[in-house]
Write a protein that holds these residues in place. Structure first.
Motif, PDB file in Angstrom:
ATOM      1  N   SER A 153       0.851  -1.184   0.000  1.00  0.00           N
ATOM      2  CA  SER A 153       0.000   0.000   0.000  1.00  0.00           C
ATOM      3  C   SER A 153       0.882   1.227   0.000  1.00  0.00           C
ATOM      4  O   SER A 153       2.066   1.171   0.356  1.00  0.00           O
ATOM      5  N   CYS A 154       0.283   2.339  -0.394  1.00  0.00           N
ATOM      6  CA  CYS A 154       1.021   3.597  -0.409  1.00  0.00           C
ATOM      7  C   CYS A 154       0.044   4.742  -0.234  1.00  0.00           C
ATOM      8  O   CYS A 154      -1.093   4.663  -0.716  1.00  0.00           O
ATOM      9  N   ILE A 155       0.501   5.777   0.444  1.00  0.00           N
ATOM     10  CA  ILE A 155      -0.295   6.992   0.563  1.00  0.00           C
ATOM     11  C   ILE A 155       0.583   8.168   0.158  1.00  0.00           C
ATOM     12  O   ILE A 155       1.711   8.314   0.642  1.00  0.00           O
ATOM     13  N   ALA A 208      -2.371  -3.000  -3.113  1.00  0.00           N
ATOM     14  CA  ALA A 208      -2.197  -4.183  -3.939  1.00  0.00           C
ATOM     15  C   ALA A 208      -3.528  -4.937  -3.993  1.00  0.00           C
ATOM     16  O   ALA A 208      -4.316  -4.896  -3.045  1.00  0.00           O
ATOM     17  N   ASP A 209      -3.777  -5.610  -5.092  1.00  0.00           N
ATOM     18  CA  ASP A 209      -5.032  -6.354  -5.247  1.00  0.00           C
ATOM     19  C   ASP A 209      -5.211  -7.368  -4.125  1.00  0.00           C
ATOM     20  O   ASP A 209      -6.341  -7.623  -3.691  1.00  0.00           O
ATOM     21  N   SER A 210      -4.113  -7.924  -3.649  1.00  0.00           N
ATOM     22  CA  SER A 210      -4.185  -8.977  -2.634  1.00  0.00           C
ATOM     23  C   SER A 210      -4.667  -8.479  -1.276  1.00  0.00           C
ATOM     24  O   SER A 210      -5.072  -9.287  -0.431  1.00  0.00           O
ATOM     25  N   GLY A 253      -9.669  -4.054   0.300  1.00  0.00           N
ATOM     26  CA  GLY A 253     -10.837  -4.411   1.099  1.00  0.00           C
ATOM     27  C   GLY A 253     -10.498  -4.934   2.479  1.00  0.00           C
ATOM     28  O   GLY A 253     -11.393  -5.085   3.325  1.00  0.00           O
ATOM     29  N   ARG A 254      -9.228  -5.232   2.713  1.00  0.00           N
ATOM     30  CA  ARG A 254      -8.821  -5.749   4.031  1.00  0.00           C
ATOM     31  C   ARG A 254      -7.866  -4.799   4.757  1.00  0.00           C
ATOM     32  O   ARG A 254      -7.894  -4.711   5.984  1.00  0.00           O
ATOM     33  N   PHE A 255      -7.018  -4.116   4.014  1.00  0.00           N
ATOM     34  CA  PHE A 255      -6.032  -3.211   4.594  1.00  0.00           C
ATOM     35  C   PHE A 255      -6.444  -1.760   4.329  1.00  0.00           C
ATOM     36  O   PHE A 255      -6.990  -1.446   3.270  1.00  0.00           O
ATOM     37  N   THR A 256      -6.117  -0.891   5.281  1.00  0.00           N
ATOM     38  CA  THR A 256      -6.379   0.536   5.128  1.00  0.00           C
ATOM     39  C   THR A 256      -5.147   1.314   5.575  1.00  0.00           C
ATOM     40  O   THR A 256      -4.664   1.114   6.685  1.00  0.00           O
ATOM     41  N   ILE A 257      -4.680   2.179   4.695  1.00  0.00           N
ATOM     42  CA  ILE A 257      -3.539   3.025   5.026  1.00  0.00           C
ATOM     43  C   ILE A 257      -4.048   4.419   5.398  1.00  0.00           C
ATOM     44  O   ILE A 257      -5.019   4.913   4.816  1.00  0.00           O
ATOM     45  N   SER A 258      -3.398   5.037   6.376  1.00  0.00           N
ATOM     46  CA  SER A 258      -3.778   6.391   6.778  1.00  0.00           C
ATOM     47  C   SER A 258      -2.533   7.102   7.298  1.00  0.00           C
ATOM     48  O   SER A 258      -1.517   6.460   7.580  1.00  0.00           O
ATOM     49  N   ARG A 259      -2.642   8.402   7.396  1.00  0.00           N
ATOM     50  CA  ARG A 259      -1.496   9.171   7.874  1.00  0.00           C
ATOM     51  C   ARG A 259      -1.957  10.249   8.841  1.00  0.00           C
ATOM     52  O   ARG A 259      -3.049  10.798   8.689  1.00  0.00           O
TER      53      ARG A 259
END
Length: 122
Positions: free
Chosen positions: A49-51, A60-62, A65-71
């Motif tokens: 992931s990247c923000i 990433a497609d994998s 829906g499961r991972f969330t990135i935040s800053r």
């Protein structure tokens, strides 16, 4: 001195959750993108992931829906919330930084943390 320190890894059962943190120091986080990458035994490094500096998120497609990135720029910290973890998510997770926008190429990320281990197993 630019420094990135990951934390929050651990052992979790399938379906569980973890929140990784990437604490940045030595530079203005709000001008930079932060990417999360992972390296599993016998596999190539994978972008997770990247923000961007502007808050645009990529996954990433994998992990969609499961991972969330935040800053949180005030805390100079980027988070990766990981839900519904699967055994195939087992890896060492690294955060890395580059100016402004995200990139699919890990080689364009100039500074890296030391990594935090995530293990998903019953």
């Amino acid at each position: 001195q630019v420094q990135l320190v990951e934390s929050g890894g651990g052992l979790v059962q399938p379906g569980g959750s973890l929140r990784l943190s990437c604490a940045a120091s030595g530079f203005r986080l709000d001008y930079y993108a932060i990417g999360w990458f992972r390296l599993a035994p016998g596999k190539e490094r994978e972008g997770v992931s990247c923000i961007s500096s502007g808050g645009t998120r990529y996954y990433a497609d994998s992990v969609k829906g499961r991972f969330t990135i935040s800053r949180d720029n005030a805390k100079s910290t980027v988070y990766l919330q990981m839900n519904n973890l699967k055994p195939e998510d087992t890896a060492v997770y690294y955060c890395a930084t580059r100016p402004a926008g995200c990139s699919e190429s890990s080689s364009t990320f100039s500074s890296w943390g030391q990594g935090t281990q995530v293990a998903v197993s019953s």
